[in-house]
Design a protein around this motif. Sequence first.
Motif, PDB file in Angstrom:
ATOM      1  N   THR A 116      47.237  46.568  37.327  1.00 46.40           N
ATOM      2  CA  THR A 116      47.771  47.065  38.600  1.00 46.40           C
ATOM      3  C   THR A 116      46.668  47.193  39.649  1.00 46.40           C
ATOM      4  N   GLY A 117      47.068  47.294  40.906  1.00 45.22           N
ATOM      5  CA  GLY A 117      46.144  47.583  42.000  1.00 45.22           C
ATOM      6  C   GLY A 117      45.010  46.596  42.125  1.00 45.22           C
ATOM      7  N   PRO A 118      43.792  47.106  42.463  1.00 50.10           N
ATOM      8  CA  PRO A 118      42.637  46.227  42.640  1.00 50.10           C
ATOM      9  C   PRO A 118      42.335  45.404  41.389  1.00 50.10           C
ATOM     10  N   GLY A 119      42.606  45.979  40.214  1.00 48.32           N
ATOM     11  CA  GLY A 119      42.355  45.243  38.983  1.00 48.32           C
ATOM     12  C   GLY A 119      43.220  44.004  38.874  1.00 48.32           C
ATOM     13  N   ALA A 120      44.490  44.126  39.203  1.00 47.86           N
ATOM     14  CA  ALA A 120      45.393  42.983  39.139  1.00 47.86           C
ATOM     15  C   ALA A 120      45.014  41.926  40.173  1.00 47.86           C
ATOM     16  N   ARG A 148      32.606  48.708  41.326  1.00 49.00           N
ATOM     17  CA  ARG A 148      31.449  49.366  41.953  1.00 49.00           C
ATOM     18  C   ARG A 148      31.597  49.168  43.455  1.00 49.00           C
ATOM     19  N   GLY A 149      32.017  50.212  44.134  1.00 44.77           N
ATOM     20  CA  GLY A 149      32.262  50.083  45.565  1.00 44.77           C
ATOM     21  C   GLY A 149      33.417  49.132  45.807  1.00 44.77           C
ATOM     22  N   LYS A 150      33.148  48.052  46.544  1.00 41.05           N
ATOM     23  CA  LYS A 150      34.189  47.077  46.868  1.00 41.05           C
ATOM     24  C   LYS A 150      34.218  45.898  45.905  1.00 41.05           C
ATOM     25  N   VAL A 151      33.324  45.878  44.929  1.00 40.70           N
ATOM     26  CA  VAL A 151      33.179  44.704  44.066  1.00 40.70           C
ATOM     27  C   VAL A 151      33.720  44.993  42.665  1.00 40.70           C
ATOM     28  N   ALA A 152      34.662  44.180  42.237  1.00 43.87           N
ATOM     29  CA  ALA A 152      35.200  44.267  40.877  1.00 43.87           C
ATOM     30  C   ALA A 152      34.517  43.227  39.999  1.00 43.87           C
ATOM     31  N   SER A 153      34.283  43.563  38.741  1.00 41.18           N
ATOM     32  CA  SER A 153      33.733  42.603  37.788  1.00 41.18           C
ATOM     33  C   SER A 153      34.496  42.713  36.488  1.00 41.18           C
ATOM     34  N   MET A 154      34.528  41.594  35.742  1.00 37.94           N
ATOM     35  CA  MET A 154      35.243  41.578  34.468  1.00 37.94           C
ATOM     36  C   MET A 154      34.813  40.375  33.642  1.00 37.94           C
ATOM     37  N   ILE A 155      35.107  40.445  32.346  1.00 38.02           N
ATOM     38  CA  ILE A 155      34.904  39.326  31.438  1.00 38.02           C
ATOM     39  C   ILE A 155      36.280  38.762  31.092  1.00 38.02           C
ATOM     40  N   VAL A 156      36.428  37.457  31.246  1.00 34.34           N
ATOM     41  CA  VAL A 156      37.654  36.772  30.855  1.00 34.34           C
ATOM     42  C   VAL A 156      37.375  36.022  29.553  1.00 34.34           C
TER      43      VAL A 156
END
Length: 273
Positions: A116-120, A148-156
């Motif tokens: 949901t939200g920024p994560g989605a 972190r702030g405005k930057v999302a990070s993730m591992i796919v």
Amino acid sequence: MNAGQRPEPVERAELLGQVPVPAERDLPAGRHALHRERLMRQIDLDTSTPTTAPAPARPRFRRRLAVTLAGALVVGTAVAVAVAVTQSSPGGVSGPLSSAELASWTGVPTPLAAETGPGATAEKWCLDRMADGPGAGAPAKITNADLRGKVASMIVNRGGKAMLCYVASETSGLWEAIDPVKNVAADGVTYDTGGSHGDGDAMFNYAQGSVGAGVKAITMQVAGHTFQVTVADGRWTAWWPGTMSHRAVPDTVTATLADGTTRVVSGNSLFTR
């Protein structure tokens, strides 16, 4: 003196004195060297002792090492393929993330729900950009998602492959292929991939690696920044703003283990073999 009678010693001396002495002469050119070579070869044969032929040199090779935190962290290497959306920042510098987005960085990440939200939004950006990337067509599992702030990070994770993704908006972000998570000792940590992107005030550094099941938290210190690292599913991830002098190797690393103890190592020990 009669025939067949041997001359007396005095007579022999007189006779020898009448025989002309042959003139001295040098050996023909090259004969000295030839005889010397034969002599030295014979000396070698007479004085040498039997030896066995030396074994051929064993090839040297590099390998990834996994060292527990009781000793030192160890750096590994990975070939990464980066795909970035580059944008310009004020002052003519550029990078996949803008200087304003990097300035919003926080030392404590916020866990990000990918549903949901920024994560989605971030997950969709990453999956859209890597549609033809490694593991294409296989179901995707998202891990290490944070903000972190405005930057999302993730591992796919997809089809046995892994990709690291950063995204701040529809027009800024990047992803790159990385190594799958490693199996390490319970209190072990490996540094698998690290680097920098962008330039000037639009530059940032990133790093990621694998951790054992007994490592519950990691804190890093680099270039005056102290920040928490995201640890999940056997992997740690981190990024921070910086310039060329702020390299992707931290000054110190502090790991908290499951039993509550901590280990502190220097960043240079990441390269100890």
